[in-house]
Write a protein that holds these residues in place. Structure first.
Motif, PDB file in Angstrom:
ATOM      1  N   ASP A  10      73.714  11.586 -37.553  1.00  0.00           N
ATOM      2  CA  ASP A  10      73.130  10.357 -37.307  1.00  0.00           C
ATOM      3  C   ASP A  10      73.440   9.647 -38.664  1.00  0.00           C
ATOM      4  O   ASP A  10      73.001   7.967 -38.961  1.00  0.00           O
ATOM      5  CB  ASP A  10      71.956   9.952 -37.352  1.00  0.00           C
ATOM      6  CG  ASP A  10      71.239  10.319 -35.811  1.00  0.00           C
ATOM      7  OD1 ASP A  10      72.233  10.299 -34.888  1.00  0.00           O
ATOM      8  OD2 ASP A  10      70.712  10.799 -35.356  1.00  0.00           O
TER       9      ASP A  10
ATOM     10  N   ARG B  16      77.513   0.843 -35.060  1.00  0.00           N
ATOM     11  CA  ARG B  16      76.627   1.768 -35.712  1.00  0.00           C
ATOM     12  C   ARG B  16      75.655   1.835 -36.955  1.00  0.00           C
ATOM     13  O   ARG B  16      74.731   2.456 -36.795  1.00  0.00           O
ATOM     14  CB  ARG B  16      76.814   3.251 -35.882  1.00  0.00           C
ATOM     15  CG  ARG B  16      78.042   3.081 -34.055  1.00  0.00           C
ATOM     16  CD  ARG B  16      77.146   3.799 -33.015  1.00  0.00           C
ATOM     17  NE  ARG B  16      76.144   4.676 -32.645  1.00  0.00           N
ATOM     18  CZ  ARG B  16      76.577   6.062 -33.183  1.00  0.00           C
ATOM     19  NH1 ARG B  16      78.093   5.982 -32.163  1.00  0.00           N
ATOM     20  NH2 ARG B  16      75.597   6.476 -32.732  1.00  0.00           N
ATOM     21  N   THR B  17      76.612   0.959 -37.880  1.00  0.00           N
ATOM     22  CA  THR B  17      75.638   1.293 -39.469  1.00  0.00           C
ATOM     23  C   THR B  17      74.831  -0.083 -40.318  1.00  0.00           C
ATOM     24  O   THR B  17      74.568  -0.361 -40.327  1.00  0.00           O
ATOM     25  CB  THR B  17      76.402   2.367 -40.301  1.00  0.00           C
ATOM     26  OG1 THR B  17      76.418   2.940 -40.154  1.00  0.00           O
ATOM     27  CG2 THR B  17      76.022   2.067 -41.652  1.00  0.00           C
TER      28      THR B  17
ATOM     29  N   THR C 176      73.337  -3.247 -35.298  1.00  0.00           N
ATOM     30  CA  THR C 176      73.185  -1.976 -34.824  1.00  0.00           C
ATOM     31  C   THR C 176      72.366  -1.878 -34.265  1.00  0.00           C
ATOM     32  O   THR C 176      71.388  -2.189 -33.512  1.00  0.00           O
ATOM     33  CB  THR C 176      73.078  -1.379 -36.502  1.00  0.00           C
ATOM     34  OG1 THR C 176      71.111  -1.682 -36.516  1.00  0.00           O
ATOM     35  CG2 THR C 176      73.433  -1.767 -37.622  1.00  0.00           C
ATOM     36  N   GLY C 177      72.663  -0.836 -32.933  1.00  0.00           N
ATOM     37  CA  GLY C 177      71.683  -0.383 -31.804  1.00  0.00           C
ATOM     38  C   GLY C 177      72.424  -0.962 -31.340  1.00  0.00           C
ATOM     39  O   GLY C 177      71.216  -0.187 -29.695  1.00  0.00           O
TER      40      GLY C 177
ATOM     41  N   ASP D 157      82.454   1.633 -38.896  1.00  0.00           N
ATOM     42  CA  ASP D 157      81.316   2.810 -38.536  1.00  0.00           C
ATOM     43  C   ASP D 157      81.084   1.415 -36.376  1.00  0.00           C
ATOM     44  O   ASP D 157      80.175   1.350 -36.428  1.00  0.00           O
ATOM     45  CB  ASP D 157      80.130   3.282 -38.790  1.00  0.00           C
ATOM     46  CG  ASP D 157      79.842   4.072 -37.281  1.00  0.00           C
ATOM     47  OD1 ASP D 157      80.237   4.498 -36.842  1.00  0.00           O
ATOM     48  OD2 ASP D 157      78.227   4.215 -38.187  1.00  0.00           O
TER      49      ASP D 157
ATOM     50  N   SER E 231      79.448  -1.706 -30.193  1.00  0.00           N
ATOM     51  CA  SER E 231      77.968  -1.298 -30.484  1.00  0.00           C
ATOM     52  C   SER E 231      78.173  -1.164 -31.917  1.00  0.00           C
ATOM     53  O   SER E 231      78.460  -0.003 -32.954  1.00  0.00           O
ATOM     54  CB  SER E 231      77.542   0.144 -29.479  1.00  0.00           C
ATOM     55  OG  SER E 231      76.313   1.064 -30.291  1.00  0.00           O
TER      56      SER E 231
ATOM     57  N   ARG F  59      80.936  11.466 -38.600  1.00  0.00           N
ATOM     58  CA  ARG F  59      80.013  11.778 -37.703  1.00  0.00           C
ATOM     59  C   ARG F  59      79.620  13.079 -37.214  1.00  0.00           C
ATOM     60  O   ARG F  59      80.505  13.258 -35.937  1.00  0.00           O
ATOM     61  CB  ARG F  59      79.483  10.357 -36.975  1.00  0.00           C
ATOM     62  CG  ARG F  59      78.114  10.268 -36.673  1.00  0.00           C
ATOM     63  CD  ARG F  59      77.544   8.970 -35.507  1.00  0.00           C
ATOM     64  NE  ARG F  59      78.149   7.672 -36.254  1.00  0.00           N
ATOM     65  CZ  ARG F  59      76.623   7.189 -36.890  1.00  0.00           C
ATOM     66  NH1 ARG F  59      75.810   7.488 -37.066  1.00  0.00           N
ATOM     67  NH2 ARG F  59      76.863   5.895 -37.261  1.00  0.00           N
TER      68      ARG F  59
ATOM     69  N   PHE G  66      81.499   0.719 -33.197  1.00  0.00           N
ATOM     70  CA  PHE G  66      81.444   1.639 -31.851  1.00  0.00           C
ATOM     71  C   PHE G  66      82.320   0.737 -31.015  1.00  0.00           C
ATOM     72  O   PHE G  66      81.173  -0.262 -30.108  1.00  0.00           O
ATOM     73  CB  PHE G  66      80.823   2.570 -31.567  1.00  0.00           C
ATOM     74  CG  PHE G  66      81.148   3.282 -30.007  1.00  0.00           C
ATOM     75  CD1 PHE G  66      81.918   4.519 -29.749  1.00  0.00           C
ATOM     76  CD2 PHE G  66      80.633   3.425 -28.709  1.00  0.00           C
ATOM     77  CE1 PHE G  66      82.471   5.643 -29.454  1.00  0.00           C
ATOM     78  CE2 PHE G  66      81.365   4.370 -27.658  1.00  0.00           C
ATOM     79  CZ  PHE G  66      81.496   5.557 -28.389  1.00  0.00           C
TER      80      PHE G  66
END
Length: 364
Positions: free
Chosen positions: A253, A146-147, A83-84, A115, A144, A313, A117
């Motif tokens: 977020d 996200r969660t 994530t991130g 989630d 990407s 989101r 992306f």
């Protein structure tokens, strides 16, 4: 009579492979071609990059990767994407589009509900998820998570692509006429503007507990995107309930799975797409995965009462959603002809006749 403008059907997509306008490193999966789209498969290498980027005119994605990549990851045996982080993956499919044919891409439904992306990129691109008419070359996927951290491998399918000839969108007059004939959304007084038909949020709840949705947990284990019914819901999701007030405060977020109040119907000669964000209805993003194939919610395809599951989101500030509030719009496009298969009768139709439903990876 067959239309001269519109979205290509499953049969026409297979024809693109026969003509050489579409190519792939390996034989197609049995359920890879959908009624109005093609699932795209990851290649063998993922490149971790510092940040998302746009190639821009006269620049290839690989030339940018030579400068921006942090390291390469072998996906042949599967690998974890954290994530991130941002990753670029060459796809197995390449295109050679005729001059009058363009394409657009979107995350698959299961991708959005996790989630993740994703955006498709081409060489010389100036827009994400848009493949201009006449483009010839490779396709790449930006990923990407996200969660949840995810496991992917060569052949994993996170995104899908649609092909169109000319202008296919219905205008507001055509939408109202089609709704009168086919009931596109379960509303006697549909809100039609901006070329789309409105969907609102259901926050009254389902069942005795009045479940309204789920909020993604942080610091979970990984989700393997290729395995169904693998995980217990409560290890990854916090259920949300109606406690007597039909509203929900979206925290910045945080990631939510909610559902539309209206059932959605996509007749066999049409395809639909959810607009991902509408600043006129609030500072939040709805529905990463926007494609609705022909037959979604269609009675003869087993889809009577199919709701639209919404991946939500919030942006920079907390935002209060209230039951019945408009959260997005569906735009409809003409198909060139009726598909050979409809959503719900075709292989790989996981969400026909759905209500509030998480992705296929979770078991209740």
């Amino acid at each position: 009579m067959k239309r001269t403008t519109g979205i290509l059907t499953d049969g026409a997509i297979r024809g693109l492979f026969d003509s050489g306008n579409l190519k792939s490193e390996a034989a197609l999966d049995a359920d890879q071609v959908q009624p109005a789209s093609l699932d795209l498969r990851l290649g063998a290498t993922a490149y971790r990059v510092r940040a998302s980027f746009m190639p821009g005119p006269d620049c290839t994605v690989m030339s940018k990767l030579e400068r921006l990549q942090l390291h390469a990851i072998d996906l042949s045996q599967g690998a974890v994407l954290e994530t991130g982080c941002v990753y670029i993956v060459p796809l197995m499919e390449t295109v050679d589009l005729p001059a009058g044919m363009s394409a657009s891409a979107n995350p698959k439904s299961s991708t959005g509900r996790l989630d993740i992306f994703t955006r498709v990129i081409t060489d010389s691109a100036q827009e994400f998820d848009k493949i201009p008419a006449g483009y010839k070359g490779p396709l790449y996927l930006e990923i990407s998570p996200r969660t949840f951290p995810i496991v992917v491998r060569r052949g994993s399918r996170l995104s899908q692509i649609r092909f169109r000839i000319g202008h296919a969108l219905l205008n507001e007059t055509e939408l109202l006429s089609l709704h009168a004939a086919e009931t596109l959304v379960a509303s006697e007084t549909p809100n039609v503007s901006g070329g789309g038909i409105a969907l609102s949020i259901d926050l009254q709840g389902f069942g005795e507990d009045r479940l309204i949705g789920y909020r993604g947990k942080h610091h979970t284990s990984v989700v393997d995107v290729d395995i169904k019914a693998q995980h217990d819901v409560f290890d990854f999701w916090e259920p949300l309930y109606n406690r007597g007030r039909s509203e929900l405060i979206l925290d910045p977020d945080e990631f939510y799975i909610l559902v539309s109040r209206e059932a959605v119907h996509v007749p066999p000669l049409y395809a639909a797409e959810m607009t991902p964000f509408d600043p006129l209805v609030g500072e939040f993003r709805v529905h990463y995965a926007g494609f609705f194939d022909p037959g979604f919610g269609h009675v003869s395809a087993g889809g009577a009462g199919s709701r639209a599951v919404l991946e939500v989101r919030s942006h920079e500030v907390p935002f209060i959603l209230e039951h019945g509030q408009i959260v997005g719009r569906l735009v409809y496009e003409h198909m060139l002809e009726k598909p050979q298969g409809l959503y719900g009768t075709s292989a790989g139709s996981n969400y026909q006749a759905q209500g509030l439903k998480l992705s296929k990876h979770f078991r209740m």
